[in-house]
Design a protein around this motif. Sequence first.
Motif, PDB file in Angstrom:
ATOM      1  N   ALA A  35       0.818  -1.218   0.000  1.00  0.00           N
ATOM      2  CA  ALA A  35       0.000   0.000   0.000  1.00  0.00           C
ATOM      3  C   ALA A  35       0.855   1.273   0.000  1.00  0.00           C
ATOM      4  O   ALA A  35       0.671   2.135  -0.861  1.00  0.00           O
ATOM      5  CB  ALA A  35      -0.971  -0.011   1.178  1.00  0.00           C
ATOM      6  N   LEU A 248      -5.147   0.543  -4.311  1.00  0.00           N
ATOM      7  CA  LEU A 248      -4.165  -0.123  -3.469  1.00  0.00           C
ATOM      8  C   LEU A 248      -3.437   0.883  -2.593  1.00  0.00           C
ATOM      9  O   LEU A 248      -3.203   0.636  -1.411  1.00  0.00           O
ATOM     10  CB  LEU A 248      -3.164  -0.880  -4.350  1.00  0.00           C
ATOM     11  CG  LEU A 248      -2.012  -1.601  -3.641  1.00  0.00           C
ATOM     12  CD1 LEU A 248      -2.534  -2.580  -2.606  1.00  0.00           C
ATOM     13  CD2 LEU A 248      -1.127  -2.315  -4.658  1.00  0.00           C
ATOM     14  N   PRO A 254      -4.530  -3.938   2.457  1.00  0.00           N
ATOM     15  CA  PRO A 254      -4.653  -4.140   1.012  1.00  0.00           C
ATOM     16  C   PRO A 254      -5.104  -5.525   0.578  1.00  0.00           C
ATOM     17  O   PRO A 254      -5.937  -5.654  -0.312  1.00  0.00           O
ATOM     18  CB  PRO A 254      -3.252  -3.810   0.480  1.00  0.00           C
ATOM     19  CG  PRO A 254      -2.355  -3.828   1.662  1.00  0.00           C
ATOM     20  CD  PRO A 254      -3.194  -3.446   2.827  1.00  0.00           C
TER      21      PRO A 254
END
Length: 414
Positions: A35, A248, A254
Amino acid sequence: MALSDSGLRRTLGVGDAVVIGLGSMVGAGVFVALAPAAHAAGSGLLLGLAVAAVVAYCNATSSARLAALYPVSGGTYVYGRERLGEFWGYLAGWSFVVGKTASCAAMALAVGAYVWPDRAHVVAVAAVVVLTAVNYGGVQKSAWLTRAIVAVVLAVLASVVVVCLGSGRSAAGRLDIGASGGVGGVLQAAGLLFFAFAGYARIATLGEEVRDPARTIPRAIPLALGVALAVYAGVAVAVLSVLGSDGLGDAAAPLADAVRAAGVPGLAPVVRAGAAVAALGSLLALILGVSRTALAMARDGHLPGALAAVHPRFQVPHRAELAVGAVVAVLAATVDVRDAIGFSSFGVLVYYAVANASAWTLSPAAAARLVPAMGLVGSVVMAVSLPVVSVAVGAGVLAVGVGAYGARRWAASR
């Protein structure tokens, strides 16, 4: 069972060493590093992953060559001392111990965040205590526990990849490789992702506890790195295909968000459990590595001599392990997980810069020096590309270590 000259027991084979490396690399980093890397690089995430992988390969190759020549505990602390001089070995050891101690705290807090978010610090401290006790009982017990953890984590990650790529919500167009974050964003993402790749150092730091280290270590390091790279690439592609780089980058969890977006929300609790197990695996391997480097530095007088003791029954550096566990427990009770990641990456990249500089000296041939040169340049560039706060704090802590080294040398000369 064979003992090394120091009394540490040589029990680990190639498979054990590979598993310990995987326990560090395929750990909590795969659940949390994607992320912030996507946030930094945008559509250049996969480019950042490729850069991190190339530098990791160079670093792993240099480390494997050096570990075969110097099969003792301490990793680059020993290589820098032997190839470049005492100061450079000390700088590598200081960078590793401080940076990886911060990593230990981050992994412990990741366990707490996934297991019991409202009591994350309490769970983190408990995890440190339990895993320190496991390590105290002998490195073979640690290897068996890591083997079980790696198996669970790989199963969870495989399920994420299958669910994401097999869903009707996966789109190849979301994998468009660009550089919306710019070159700086790609390099910053590479530095953040390197935080997760760097676990192969744990194999080298266990040099006194593997059988036939000149053969085992050079085989184990590239094997562990290759498996980890395949896992990271597969997971990154799968998650990007359903979330895209923007989704994302904004995700708090995530992989859990990805399986929800893929239409299988029931898998999210399993992913959270896998993340907790992964963090435990990383923490276990990190404590092993930091304690062995502390052992090597204590032998040379850079840390208190009491930390060089080896337990007469378990043949482990028990005082170093207890000291590392105590420091990590204090950090886990007081710091924030996000504050540790960038600083840890900075310290580890400095560590590998010294490793590559050491490998450079092994041969005068230009071909033999190409890989360490690439690793050295890549490590330095990624280190200075990290967030400004991470670079500033990391440089400050290194300066403290250098000052302590200078003071010790000054006192010894009087």
